[in-house]
Each structure stands twice: as structure tokens, then as C-alpha cells.
Design an enzyme around this catalytic site. Structure first.
Site, PDB file in Angstrom:
ATOM      1  N   GLU A  84       0.840  -1.205   0.000  1.00 45.09           N
ATOM      2  CA  GLU A  84       0.000   0.000   0.000  1.00 45.09           C
ATOM      3  C   GLU A  84       0.872   1.252   0.000  1.00 45.09           C
ATOM      4  O   GLU A  84       1.775   1.382   0.815  1.00 45.09           O
ATOM      5  CB  GLU A  84      -0.922   0.007   1.225  1.00 45.09           C
ATOM      6  CG  GLU A  84      -1.848  -1.190   1.330  1.00 45.09           C
ATOM      7  CD  GLU A  84      -2.939  -1.216   0.264  1.00 45.09           C
ATOM      8  OE1 GLU A  84      -3.142  -0.178  -0.412  1.00 45.09           O
ATOM      9  OE2 GLU A  84      -3.579  -2.268   0.111  1.00 45.09           O
ATOM     10  N   CYS A 148      -6.911  -1.426   8.827  1.00 49.66           N
ATOM     11  CA  CYS A 148      -5.633  -1.442   8.103  1.00 49.66           C
ATOM     12  C   CYS A 148      -5.249  -0.026   7.688  1.00 49.66           C
ATOM     13  O   CYS A 148      -4.160   0.461   7.998  1.00 49.66           O
ATOM     14  CB  CYS A 148      -5.736  -2.339   6.866  1.00 49.66           C
ATOM     15  SG  CYS A 148      -5.893  -4.093   7.257  1.00 49.66           S
ATOM     16  N   HIS A 167      -0.746  -5.800   2.589  1.00 53.65           N
ATOM     17  CA  HIS A 167      -1.911  -6.679   2.677  1.00 53.65           C
ATOM     18  C   HIS A 167      -1.507  -8.075   2.219  1.00 53.65           C
ATOM     19  O   HIS A 167      -0.839  -8.224   1.183  1.00 53.65           O
ATOM     20  CB  HIS A 167      -3.047  -6.167   1.788  1.00 53.65           C
ATOM     21  CG  HIS A 167      -4.032  -5.317   2.521  1.00 53.65           C
ATOM     22  ND1 HIS A 167      -4.262  -3.995   2.213  1.00 53.65           N
ATOM     23  CD2 HIS A 167      -4.859  -5.608   3.563  1.00 53.65           C
ATOM     24  CE1 HIS A 167      -5.184  -3.507   3.034  1.00 53.65           C
ATOM     25  NE2 HIS A 167      -5.566  -4.464   3.862  1.00 53.65           N
TER      26      HIS A 167
END
Length: 216
Positions: A84, A148, A167
Site C-alpha cells: 500500500e 488497516c 496486505h
């Protein structure tokens, strides 16, 4: 070694349909593997709890003062190890394990809408993908507006961007705990390598070779 690099890595407790959270399983596997003699690795299991994360993250940064904090979470739609690039401030409406969500629907009132990691995730993805470790790596710009993303934004703010979020898919879909641990080890080593070399997102804009996946 007095000059060891400090790295904090977190996973999450079980929630919802994830009776076993592959993120914490992967982090425990990483702890077993280690990041090499020159790295002091500290791992922590985070609760799926907005208020707890709000308290724990600043404490982790203050206590350990890491060169890098890496947070790992499970994504039911992920089929690869997904890096991410951004943490987001607003849009938190889903209830946590304590049936709570922030009334403001945001991480930090008056905070920027998003914070970008100083680590160029495309470059990490490219390097790991080229190393033939047998694990597919991809890049995402949407960490999902749940714990998250909330954790990532909070950590990016605490660490002035020296944070990352990864992730991972559920266990066995398709990777085993050992494979997830090796995948984490590979991406974190590349992140440290880029940090050490002084590479940032801005300086590596021409290296966009990895496929992108949006998390929802």
C-alpha cells in the site's frame, strides 16, 4: 551491535470471518526468519480496535524509534502480497471488534486527506518480483478504510512517512504461512535497502512496472 536498524512489524488479531488472521501468522513467521543480524526486529499483534490503535501506535514509535514500521493486514480479496502506498484520513464507517467507529469518521481531525509513504512501493514491487521468490507482489493505492488503512495513516503521521503497509491474502489462498513469511521478509529487506540508499517515491517516478490493485 549498537548501530542495529530497528524495525517494528505488526499484524492484527482475528476479526469477522477471519478466525485466523493470516497477517499475524505471517508476522510470527517473519519473526522466526528474522531480517538479518543487522536488524533489531520487534513484532506486535494489534487489536482490531480504533481507540486501541490510536494509543498503541504512538507508544510503539516512541518506545522503539524504528527506522521503519511495517503493518500487515489480511485482505479477503487479495491474491498477492499487496504493498500500500497511501494511508487515508477519512471514510471510517465500519465497526471494529468492539462495535465502535470514530464519530468523526476520520483518523485525525484537521489532518491531510492522505499521507504517502516515503518508500516507493513500485520499486519494492519491481525488485521483489525480479528476485524469483515464487510470490506475486502488487501495489495498491487504497488500503480499504478499515483498521488497516486507519493504522497505516496513524503510523505514517507518527513516523513522518517512514511506514509501510502490506496486505496479505488469507492462509492457503494461495500461500502458506511459510511463504507469506518469506514474502514479508523479502519486501521489508527491499524497503530497508531503499531507505538506506535514500530513494523516495518522488525520485523514482519512472519505475512503474508493477500491476496495481485497488483494495475494497
Amino acid at each position: 551491535m549498537a548501530n542495529k536498524k530497528k524495525v517494528v512489524v505488526t499484524g492484527f488479531e482475528p476479526f469477522g470471518s477471519h478466525a485466523v488472521n493470516s497477517s499475524w501468522v505471517a508476522v510470527q513467521e517473519l519473526e522466526r526468519l528474522g531480517l538479518g543480524e543487522e536488524v533489531d526486529l520487534h513484532v506486535c499483534e494489534l487489536p482490531v480496535d480504533y481507540l486501541a490503535v490510536q494509543n498503541i501506535l504512538p507508544s510503539l514509535w516512541k518506545e522503539h524509534q524504528p527506522q521503519l514500521a511495517v503493518h500487515v493486514g489480511v485482505s479477503g480479496i487479495a491474491t498477492s502480497v499487496t504493498l500500500e502506498q497511501y494511508g487515508h484520513n477519512q471514510g471510517y464507517q465500519r465497526l471494529d471488534n468492539r462495535s465502535f467507529c470514530p464519530a468523526s469518521r476520520c483518523c485525525m481531525e484537521d489532518g491531510p486527506d492522505e499521507i504517502r509513504s516515503v518508500i516507493d512501493m513500485d520499486m519494492v514491487c519491481k525488485r521483489v518480483s525480479g528476485s524469483n521468490i515464487g510470490i506475486t507482489v502488487s501495489v495498491s493505492k487504497d488500503a480499504g478504510r478499515y483498521l488497516c488503512d486507519y493504522t497505516y495513516y496513524t503510523s505514517l503521521h507518527q513516523g513522518q512517512g517512514r511506514s509501510a503497509f502490506v496486505h496479505v491474502p488469507p492462509l492457503g489462498a494461495p500461500y502458506s504461512s511459510g511463504e507469506l513469511g518469506r514474502g514479508l521478509q523479502a519486501v521489508i529487506k527491499e524497503m530497508l535497502s531503499l531507505l538506506e540508499a535514500g530513494y523516495t517515491e518522488e525520485e523514482l517516478k519512472d519505475n512503474k512496472h508493477c500491476r496495481h490493485r485497488e483494495q475494497h
